[in-house]
Design a protein around this motif. Structure first.
Motif, mmCIF file in Angstrom:
data_model
loop_
_atom_site.group_PDB
_atom_site.id
_atom_site.type_symbol
_atom_site.label_atom_id
_atom_site.label_comp_id
_atom_site.label_asym_id
_atom_site.label_seq_id
_atom_site.Cartn_x
_atom_site.Cartn_y
_atom_site.Cartn_z
ATOM 1 N N ILE A 156 50.876 39.204 37.128
ATOM 2 C CA ILE A 156 49.874 39.070 36.071
ATOM 3 C C ILE A 156 50.520 39.711 34.851
ATOM 4 N N LYS A 219 49.521 33.688 34.639
ATOM 5 C CA LYS A 219 48.294 34.493 34.533
ATOM 6 C C LYS A 219 48.638 35.733 33.727
ATOM 7 N N HIS A 255 43.185 36.982 33.131
ATOM 8 C CA HIS A 255 42.406 37.939 33.925
ATOM 9 C C HIS A 255 41.373 38.548 32.978
ATOM 10 N N THR A 274 40.025 33.860 34.886
ATOM 11 C CA THR A 274 40.046 34.300 36.280
ATOM 12 C C THR A 274 38.935 35.318 36.530
ATOM 13 N N HIS A 275 38.206 35.120 37.630
ATOM 14 C CA HIS A 275 37.019 35.918 37.998
ATOM 15 C C HIS A 275 36.158 36.238 36.777
#
Ligand SMILES: [Zn+2]
Length: 467
Positions: A156, A219, A255, A274-275
């Protein structure tokens, strides 16, 4: 046709059949193609050379001569399941990191086998050691090992490796400096936290060279990891990262853990958040949801069950409460929500006693996605939409929907045959009868083939000395 040419045709046919098996026809099944339409009873799916060549009601599909016919009356077929965000090598305990140093690719293959065994034919690894993910992906793609198809990001961008303030800072002072450097470099590959201090131009240069590596997508950190809503990269740097990733022809995901982080990533042009459901401070506003839809930004989400939420610590319980509200609002608002779990192999031996025992564990590979689907059912999500979060939505978010995500002629023949109707009850996703990947039946009883982690057992008690 002369005798000679007949012979040649036969020889050619033999060569061709040695290179790939005969077409496979799955018959008498109820097809849930995942495109949104009504299930097709008494359906036939023909597959050849890895792809679906014909699909539909028995009356409309002809079975090629020489095909292997597999009759499955009473069974249901769905597209192979996908996980948009997991970490095949999640075992960051010192024990695993040291004992299996040099064998991380084996751990990753083991995890990919546990995923495939439980119906996940394709998985997206969003944080892990680059050389080992690359080796595992190559082994599976070459057919040397059975396993879920892997796409991966590696590091990441902006986070440090496993032994750092971003992950397991408690190992500092436990492991030797050289070991820490080895572990961290294996993950970061030159894209660690030091980039947060660089200018946008420098970030673009560094990320371009990382994007030229053999990673499938990128990411990066819009928000922090342990310190949730902390902003990581500046807006200028985020713009540069997305530009560098797109320049390399790769999707870019951020992220995120705050509304500000979500907004910055959308402004930068990220493809996936992401999430995005994990926003501890407050739930996502309708305006942001509308912008996600308008910009066609996908969200990977971490659906949990009510029981899981209630098993969490005082700090985490409200975060999952927010997450469940967000997920329902995102799906109702029309966002492309992708099911994800953060899963890796759950080490069967205990390391430390948790505050409360966790139930319906999200991050356990082979189980987490089933609990996530039950979590969506508990939120009242339409069963077809829930299935799509784990199939076509994931394929679409990663721009792979030409090849994956629904049962349609031309796409990869990845599917799961179930004993019971998953649209009637989410628990039926566990009723796996067969898994088919690229048109081949997977012998799921043999998986994992060479376990390192999932088979660990406590030492037997020492025998008491003879009296
Ligand atoms: Zn993340």
């Amino acid at each position: 046709m002369t005798r000679h040419s007949l012979f040649c045709a036969a020889a050619l046919w033999m060569v061709a059949s040695a290179a790939h098996a005969a077409p496979l026809a799955l018959t008498k099944v109820t097809i849930i193609d995942g495109a949104g339409g009504a299930p097709v009873p008494n359906g036939v799916i023909v597959m050849d050379q890895g792809r679906i060549t014909a699909i539909g009601p028995a009356a409309s599909v002809s079975i090629p001569r020489g095909a292997r016919v597999v009759e499955k009356p009473g069974k249901y077929v769905i597209p192979g399941l996908m996980d948009a965000n997991l970490h095949l090598h999640l075992n960051l305990d010192v024990d695993t990191l040291l004992r299996f140093r040099g064998r991380y690719a084996d751990i990753i293959v083991e995890a990919a086998q546990l995923a495939l065994k439980t119906g996940q034919t394709t998985v997206f690894d969003t944080w892990g050691p680059y050389p080992d993910l690359r080796a595992a992906r190559a082994r599976i793609n070459a057919g040397k090992d059975v396993g879920a198809r892997i796409y991966f990001a590696g590091n990441i961008i902006g986070f440090d490796g496993p032994v750092s303030d971003d992950f397991r800072d408690e190992y500092k002072g436990v492991l030797r400096a050289d070991t820490i450097t080895y572990l961290n470099r294996r993950w970061t590959q030159g894209t660690g936290r030091e980039l947060l201090w660089d200018t946008a131009d420098e970030v673009e240069r560094r990320v371009s060279s990382y994007a030229a590596k053999d990673v499938d997508f990128l990411k990066y950190a819009s928000n922090g990891h342990k310190d949730y809503s902390f902003m990581a990269f500046s807006q200028g740097a985020q713009n540069a990262i997305v530009k560098a990733g797109h320049g390399a022809g790769k999707t870019v995901q951020a992220h995120v853990h705050s509304l500000e982080g979500i907004q910055a990533a959308m402004d930068a042009g990220a493809d996936i958040l992401t999430h995005c459901d994990i926003t501890p401070e407050r739930t996502i506003t309708p305006a942001i949801i509308q912008e996600m839809v308008a910009k066609k930004v996908s969200c990977s989400a971490l659906p949990v069950t009510k029981a899981y939420q209630e098993s969490q610590s005082k700090k985490l319980e409200p975060i999952y409460a927010n997450s469940r509200i967000n997920i329902k609002n995102l799906i109702d608002g029309g966002v492309n929500v992708m099911l994800s779990t953060d899963a890796g192999i759950q080490h069967p031996l205990p390391a430390k006693t948790p505050e409360k025992p966790e139930v319906d564990v999200r991050t356990k590979i082979g189980d987490g996605h089933f609990f996530a689907l039950i979590g969506l059912e508990q939120l009242g999500v339409d069963p077809m939409k829930a299935l799509q979060t784990a199939t076509i939505n994931v394929a679409r978010g990663y721009k792979l929907d030409k090849d994956f995500g629904t049962l349609e002629a031309g796409k990869y023949a990845d599917m799961v045959v179930l004993d019971a109707d998953p649209l009637a009850a989410a628990r039926n996703y566990r009723a796996i009868h067969l898994v088919i990947k690229a048109g081949e039946l997977v012998d799921i009883s043999k998986l994992p083939t060479a376990p390192l982690i999932s088979n660990q057992k406590s030492l037997a008690p020492e025998p008491s000395p003879a009296p």
